[in-house]
Write an enzyme that holds these catalytic residues in place. Sequence first.
Site, mmCIF file in Angstrom:
data_model
loop_
_atom_site.group_PDB
_atom_site.id
_atom_site.type_symbol
_atom_site.label_atom_id
_atom_site.label_comp_id
_atom_site.label_asym_id
_atom_site.label_seq_id
_atom_site.Cartn_x
_atom_site.Cartn_y
_atom_site.Cartn_z
ATOM 1 N N THR A 143 3.451 -4.831 -0.787
ATOM 2 C CA THR A 143 2.071 -4.660 -0.319
ATOM 3 C C THR A 143 1.192 -5.882 -0.617
ATOM 4 O O THR A 143 1.288 -6.473 -1.692
ATOM 5 C CB THR A 143 1.461 -3.411 -0.993
ATOM 6 O OG1 THR A 143 2.349 -2.315 -0.783
ATOM 7 C CG2 THR A 143 0.101 -3.068 -0.437
ATOM 8 N N ILE B 3 0.947 -3.561 -7.382
ATOM 9 C CA ILE B 3 2.353 -3.667 -7.782
ATOM 10 C C ILE B 3 2.625 -2.945 -9.101
ATOM 11 O O ILE B 3 2.103 -3.326 -10.157
ATOM 12 C CB ILE B 3 2.801 -5.151 -7.851
ATOM 13 C CG1 ILE B 3 2.479 -5.859 -6.517
ATOM 14 C CG2 ILE B 3 4.285 -5.261 -8.202
ATOM 15 C CD1 ILE B 3 3.037 -5.194 -5.260
ATOM 16 N N GLN C 289 16.021 5.880 -0.750
ATOM 17 C CA GLN C 289 16.149 6.355 -2.143
ATOM 18 C C GLN C 289 14.786 6.372 -2.834
ATOM 19 O O GLN C 289 14.504 7.242 -3.644
ATOM 20 C CB GLN C 289 17.147 5.490 -2.923
ATOM 21 C CG GLN C 289 17.309 5.988 -4.357
ATOM 22 C CD GLN C 289 18.549 5.483 -5.029
ATOM 23 O OE1 GLN C 289 19.655 5.622 -4.511
ATOM 24 N NE2 GLN C 289 18.398 4.897 -6.201
ATOM 25 N N GLU C 290 13.953 5.375 -2.498
ATOM 26 C CA GLU C 290 12.599 5.353 -3.086
ATOM 27 C C GLU C 290 11.872 6.663 -2.729
ATOM 28 O O GLU C 290 11.246 7.297 -3.569
ATOM 29 C CB GLU C 290 11.814 4.143 -2.560
ATOM 30 C CG GLU C 290 10.341 4.223 -2.916
ATOM 31 C CD GLU C 290 9.562 2.918 -2.744
ATOM 32 O OE1 GLU C 290 10.181 1.899 -2.379
ATOM 33 O OE2 GLU C 290 8.355 2.939 -2.990
ATOM 34 N N ARG D 298 -6.392 33.901 -19.962
ATOM 35 C CA ARG D 298 -7.858 33.813 -19.794
ATOM 36 C C ARG D 298 -8.371 35.115 -19.179
ATOM 37 O O ARG D 298 -7.850 35.554 -18.131
ATOM 38 C CB ARG D 298 -8.183 32.630 -18.863
ATOM 39 C CG ARG D 298 -9.622 32.494 -18.488
ATOM 40 C CD ARG D 298 -10.414 31.865 -19.590
ATOM 41 N NE ARG D 298 -11.805 31.668 -19.223
ATOM 42 C CZ ARG D 298 -12.743 31.314 -20.078
ATOM 43 N NH1 ARG D 298 -12.444 31.124 -21.357
ATOM 44 N NH2 ARG D 298 -13.990 31.161 -19.685
HETATM 45 C C1 LIG Z 1 -0.536 3.361 -7.745
HETATM 46 C C2 LIG Z 1 0.152 2.591 -6.655
HETATM 47 C C3 LIG Z 1 1.362 1.962 -6.899
HETATM 48 C C4 LIG Z 1 1.951 1.192 -5.902
HETATM 49 N N1 LIG Z 1 3.105 0.500 -6.181
HETATM 50 C C5 LIG Z 1 3.567 -0.409 -5.276
HETATM 51 C C6 LIG Z 1 4.623 -1.287 -5.618
HETATM 52 O O1 LIG Z 1 5.192 -1.247 -6.710
HETATM 53 N N2 LIG Z 1 5.008 -2.211 -4.703
HETATM 54 C C7 LIG Z 1 4.422 -2.305 -3.467
HETATM 55 O O2 LIG Z 1 4.812 -3.161 -2.708
HETATM 56 N N3 LIG Z 1 3.426 -1.460 -3.113
HETATM 57 C C8 LIG Z 1 2.970 -0.534 -3.991
HETATM 58 N N4 LIG Z 1 1.936 0.306 -3.654
HETATM 59 C C9 LIG Z 1 1.343 0.186 -2.330
HETATM 60 C C10 LIG Z 1 1.608 1.363 -1.402
HETATM 61 O O3 LIG Z 1 2.947 1.361 -0.984
HETATM 62 C C11 LIG Z 1 0.609 1.237 -0.244
HETATM 63 O O4 LIG Z 1 -0.676 1.543 -0.775
HETATM 64 C C12 LIG Z 1 0.940 2.138 0.918
HETATM 65 O O5 LIG Z 1 2.112 1.711 1.564
HETATM 66 C C13 LIG Z 1 -0.202 2.176 1.958
HETATM 67 O O6 LIG Z 1 -0.618 0.895 2.314
HETATM 68 P P1 LIG Z 1 -2.191 0.517 2.258
HETATM 69 O O7 LIG Z 1 -2.686 0.923 0.931
HETATM 70 O O8 LIG Z 1 -2.328 -0.899 2.649
HETATM 71 O O9 LIG Z 1 -2.860 1.434 3.331
HETATM 72 P P2 LIG Z 1 -3.050 1.108 4.900
HETATM 73 O O10 LIG Z 1 -1.755 0.681 5.465
HETATM 74 O O11 LIG Z 1 -4.213 0.209 5.046
HETATM 75 O O12 LIG Z 1 -3.417 2.541 5.460
HETATM 76 C C14 LIG Z 1 -4.729 3.113 5.367
HETATM 77 C C15 LIG Z 1 -4.661 4.493 6.014
HETATM 78 O O13 LIG Z 1 -4.298 4.356 7.377
HETATM 79 C C16 LIG Z 1 -3.154 5.139 7.644
HETATM 80 N N5 LIG Z 1 -2.312 4.484 8.652
HETATM 81 C C17 LIG Z 1 -1.815 3.229 8.651
HETATM 82 N N6 LIG Z 1 -1.064 3.010 9.740
HETATM 83 C C18 LIG Z 1 -1.087 4.161 10.449
HETATM 84 C C19 LIG Z 1 -0.510 4.585 11.683
HETATM 85 N N7 LIG Z 1 0.261 3.791 12.405
HETATM 86 N N8 LIG Z 1 -0.751 5.841 12.103
HETATM 87 C C20 LIG Z 1 -1.529 6.694 11.387
HETATM 88 N N9 LIG Z 1 -2.119 6.346 10.221
HETATM 89 C C21 LIG Z 1 -1.891 5.105 9.760
HETATM 90 C C22 LIG Z 1 -2.438 5.270 6.318
HETATM 91 O O14 LIG Z 1 -1.560 6.396 6.303
HETATM 92 C C23 LIG Z 1 -3.616 5.402 5.379
HETATM 93 O O15 LIG Z 1 -4.048 6.725 5.378
HETATM 94 C C24 LIG Z 1 1.363 1.108 -4.623
HETATM 95 C C25 LIG Z 1 0.156 1.787 -4.369
HETATM 96 C C26 LIG Z 1 -0.460 2.504 -5.362
HETATM 97 C C27 LIG Z 1 -1.772 3.186 -5.071
#
Ligand SMILES: Cc1cc2nc3c(=O)[nH]c(=O)nc-3n(C[C@H](O)[C@H](O)[C@H](O)COP(=O)(O)OP(=O)(O)OC[C@H]3O[C@@H](n4cnc5c(N)ncnc54)[C@H](O)[C@@H]3O)c2cc1C
Length: 383
Positions: free
Chosen positions: A128, A159, A245-246, A272
């Site tokens: 990300t 991350i 697997q993730e 309660r």
């Molecule tokens: C606590 C935490 C730990 C994490 N750990 C890692 C890690 O170790 N490594 C890593 O690489 N990432 C990590 N992430 C990132 C995580 O994988 C991303 O936050 C996630 O994939 C969503 O991406 P984004 O936050 O950019 O949201 P966006 O992609 O900006 O999405 C925003 C919203 O739009 C929606 N959306 C996007 N595209 C579409 C579509 N085509 N149709 C409908 N809706 C859509 C999404 O579902 C979401 O609701 C972590 C995140 C958190 C919060």
Amino acid sequence: MNRTWFTEDHSIFQRSVRRFVEKEVRPNTDTWEEERGVPRDVWHKMGEQGFLCPCIPEAYGGSGVDFGYSVIVQEELARSTCTGISTGVRVHSDIVVPYLVESGTEEQKDMILPGCTTGDIIMAIGMTEPDCGSDLASLRSTARKAGDTYVINGQKTFISNGINCDWIVLAVRTDPDAVPDYKGVSLILIPADAPGFIKGRKLRKMGMHSQDTAELIFEDCRVPSNYLLGQEGRGFHILMQNLQQERLVVCIGAVNIAEKMLEITLEYAKSRTAFGKPVSSFQHNSFKLVEMATEIEMGRTFLESLIEDHMEGKDITRRVSMGKWWLTEMANRVAYQCLQLHGGYGYMEEYLICRLYRDVRVQTIVGGTTEIMKRILTKMMGL
Ligand SMILES: Cc1cc2nc3c(=O)[nH]c(=O)nc-3n(C[C@H](O)[C@H](O)[C@H](O)COP(=O)(O)OP(=O)(O)OC[C@H]3O[C@@H](n4cnc5c(N)ncnc54)[C@H](O)[C@@H]3O)c2cc1C
């Protein structure tokens, strides 16, 4: 639940993980939540007992056992409710290390895997970026070949294990002209001490306070070109394979934490009293408890079949996408109802449900959001 794969050896292993959790994790969880981190020492203790990456082949320091052992570690850690450990170890053992086991060269495996089993090395995965999460193929971080090195520039965010990691599997663009986009993505192994690799902010989150989540910056970061994981341009493909697997381990976390939330809520609601009766005995509340028990049990049954299919090497892409969205949404429904049944006490930090309500929220987002899971399924259903 009768597990066809569960042997006496699994049972012995489960008891020792449970003992570890009781002794080392549970008494310290509140402190680690306050301190917003888990000491490295705990990783070493887990390594000594064989709880880190049990599936790594013996040749690289692991126990070479089946995925069932990882399931056991994940379940016991999830039920400990210490996300600093449960999420940290999940990312390390079951998400990142498999990339190396499956796609690493002998040299890379010899260099990194033994340390992953002892806790000397903590792994992270950087996909990300500030401007791209769900649409992974559009990532902007670049790796340019310069002689026998790669020069990496870009930024990653959210991350897990970001601050404590010793190595990171980084998704980068090696070919900016590739069409379609995803064909230009590669994976590169970056050690924490690589010049130009800067660990940024430890992020302040809504929940999972003991879990280390960070921003990472790469400024002309240089690593030897033999740190490429797999082939150039195959990064997206490798990621897609391992994401199954993730997602499965996120499903394991969701069901176990839902079970835990119901367990503590049943105890609370039976003890309660209001209007002279236990709050669990009002028909509305007892029906809510029954509905949650039903959803959780159905979720558990589905999860068990997913674990079994995965252990048999079947393709679980379709069903794990279903499980990932449904089980994590279900865990959030359970969190909402369980907190409601605790009344005002549910909103107080002294009560476990307060923290679990916060911690569980992220599950519908990490590892691919609910919407992305549905997108995968719409494609698979030809919609
Ligand atoms: C606590 C935490 C730990 C994490 N750990 C890692 C890690 O170790 N490594 C890593 O690489 N990432 C990590 N992430 C990132 C995580 O994988 C991303 O936050 C996630 O994939 C969503 O991406 P984004 O936050 O950019 O949201 P966006 O992609 O900006 O999405 C925003 C919203 O739009 C929606 N959306 C996007 N595209 C579409 C579509 N085509 N149709 C409908 N809706 C859509 C999404 O579902 C979401 O609701 C972590 C995140 C958190 C919060």
